[in-house]
Write an enzyme that holds these catalytic residues in place. Structure first.
Site, mmCIF file in Angstrom:
data_model
loop_
_atom_site.group_PDB
_atom_site.id
_atom_site.type_symbol
_atom_site.label_atom_id
_atom_site.label_comp_id
_atom_site.label_asym_id
_atom_site.label_seq_id
_atom_site.Cartn_x
_atom_site.Cartn_y
_atom_site.Cartn_z
ATOM 1 N N HIS A 1 0.808 -1.210 0.085
ATOM 2 C CA HIS A 1 -0.046 -0.076 0.083
ATOM 3 C C HIS A 1 0.882 1.260 0.089
ATOM 4 O O HIS A 1 0.693 2.073 -0.534
ATOM 5 C CB HIS A 1 -0.956 -0.039 1.445
ATOM 6 C CG HIS A 1 -1.864 0.984 1.448
ATOM 7 N ND1 HIS A 1 -2.956 1.136 1.076
ATOM 8 C CD2 HIS A 1 -1.376 2.347 1.885
ATOM 9 C CE1 HIS A 1 -3.588 2.520 1.399
ATOM 10 N NE2 HIS A 1 -2.558 3.047 1.831
ATOM 11 N N GLU A 2 1.957 1.273 0.780
ATOM 12 C CA GLU A 2 2.675 2.508 0.914
ATOM 13 C C GLU A 2 3.481 2.633 -0.253
ATOM 14 O O GLU A 2 3.866 3.717 -0.877
ATOM 15 C CB GLU A 2 3.456 2.452 2.371
ATOM 16 C CG GLU A 2 2.692 2.376 3.494
ATOM 17 C CD GLU A 2 2.033 3.538 3.387
ATOM 18 O OE1 GLU A 2 2.332 4.464 3.093
ATOM 19 O OE2 GLU A 2 0.989 3.397 4.453
ATOM 20 N N HIS B 1 1.510 4.198 -2.921
ATOM 21 C CA HIS B 1 1.530 5.662 -3.008
ATOM 22 C C HIS B 1 2.453 6.452 -3.581
ATOM 23 O O HIS B 1 2.335 7.518 -4.374
ATOM 24 C CB HIS B 1 1.569 6.345 -1.361
ATOM 25 C CG HIS B 1 0.027 6.043 -0.661
ATOM 26 N ND1 HIS B 1 -1.090 6.787 -1.379
ATOM 27 C CD2 HIS B 1 -0.311 5.456 0.582
ATOM 28 C CE1 HIS B 1 -2.102 6.489 -0.301
ATOM 29 N NE2 HIS B 1 -1.859 5.932 0.730
ATOM 30 N N GLU C 1 -6.494 6.498 -1.453
ATOM 31 C CA GLU C 1 -6.370 5.310 -0.512
ATOM 32 C C GLU C 1 -6.874 4.215 -1.388
ATOM 33 O O GLU C 1 -6.357 3.259 -1.429
ATOM 34 C CB GLU C 1 -7.266 5.597 0.422
ATOM 35 C CG GLU C 1 -6.826 6.539 1.810
ATOM 36 C CD GLU C 1 -5.322 6.002 1.787
ATOM 37 O OE1 GLU C 1 -5.084 4.786 2.226
ATOM 38 O OE2 GLU C 1 -4.222 6.776 1.985
#
Ligand SMILES: [Zn+2]
Length: 264
Positions: free
Chosen positions: A135-136, A139, A198
């Site tokens: 997820h990070e 980003h 997100e």
């Protein structure tokens, strides 16, 4: 006449500053260069890392680095294989585990990833940690920080910010960077992203972890645990948007598509 020409030039510049997100193909406005984003964020990152206490848990620190490197390698391999080799140059990955009881993780531009010790009791395996790290990483790859800075700059300065029309552009970039990275804000280092960012990071993160050979199916159970353990605050990783129920539902929908990318 001069005004119209100016407007036309600004529009051309705006069009040329359009990017698209890897994997999702979503069009995004990026009016700041990768270099400008990096220089506006690196000082804050190094200040944070200097003041943060590194975890004393060697095994868990190694786990964060191991999972991080594997996902970063798979992600870079994908970018290179799909004509985005130039994107890889802007990454200089770092994976940290810090001694902090908050249930949180974040990523600064360039791939500077921080996981808080408070998240670890919820992480039962490398696969589950890969949900967080994926997820990070997403980003960073999707340039969400750049997009957020660009939106804020446009809102504040309009078309004048595009190109070099604004003489003190670098000061404006730095000032916007300070708010975007949440310096002094209630969340500590990193403000939560928008719901759109997100959701995109959730999807892309699952793909990247799958490409690295981790099992994306664990994400459903992991987010259920996160949801149950949630307390008052909403730092980056525990963002309130999308809501937990929406997020878990979306992840279930993504899984069949994500499976196609899974390294066997
Ligand atoms: Zn996020």
């Amino acid at each position: 006449m001069k005004k119209i020409v100016g407007l036309f030039v600004a529009m051309l510049l705006l069009l040329s500053s359009c990017g698209s997100v890897p994997l999702t193909g979503r069009k995004q406005m990026l009016i700041v260069s990768d270099q400008e984003v990096l220089s506006s964020s690196l000082t804050q990152y190094s200040d944070y890392i200097k003041s943060a206490q590194k975890s004393a848990d060697k095994a868990k620190t190694e786990m964060v680095v191991r999972v991080g490197k594997r996902i970063a390698a798979a992600t870079e391999e994908y970018l290179k294989a799909n004509g985005m080799e130039s994107e890889v140059k802007s990454f200089s990955w770092e994976f940290n585990l810090v001694k902090d009881p908050q249930v949180n993780a974040f990523c600064m531009p360039g791939g500077k990833i921080v996981v808080y010790e408070g998240l670890l009791p919820l992480v039962a395996s490398d696969d589950e940690l890969a949900v967080v790290v994926g997820h990070e990483v997403a980003h960073a790859v999707a340039k969400h920080s750049n997009e957020r800075m660009s939106q804020q700059l446009m809102a504040q300065y309009g078309a004048a910010i595009v190109g070099q029309a604004l003489s003190n552009k670098s000061a404006a970039v730095q000032q916007v960077g300070n708010t975007v990275y949440g310096l002094g804000a209630q969340y500590g280092v990193m403000l939560p992203f928008s719901r759109k960012h997100e959701s995109e990071a959730d999807y892309m993160g699952l793909v990247f972890m799958a490409m690295a050979g981790y099992n994306p199916e664990v994400a459903v159970n992991f987010w259920q645990k996160m949801s149950a353990g949630k307390e008052g605050s909403t730092p980056e990783f525990m963002s309130t948007h999308p809501s937990d129920a929406t997020r878990i539902n979306d992840i279930k929908q993504y899984l069949p598509e994500v499976e196609k990318y899974r390294k066997k």
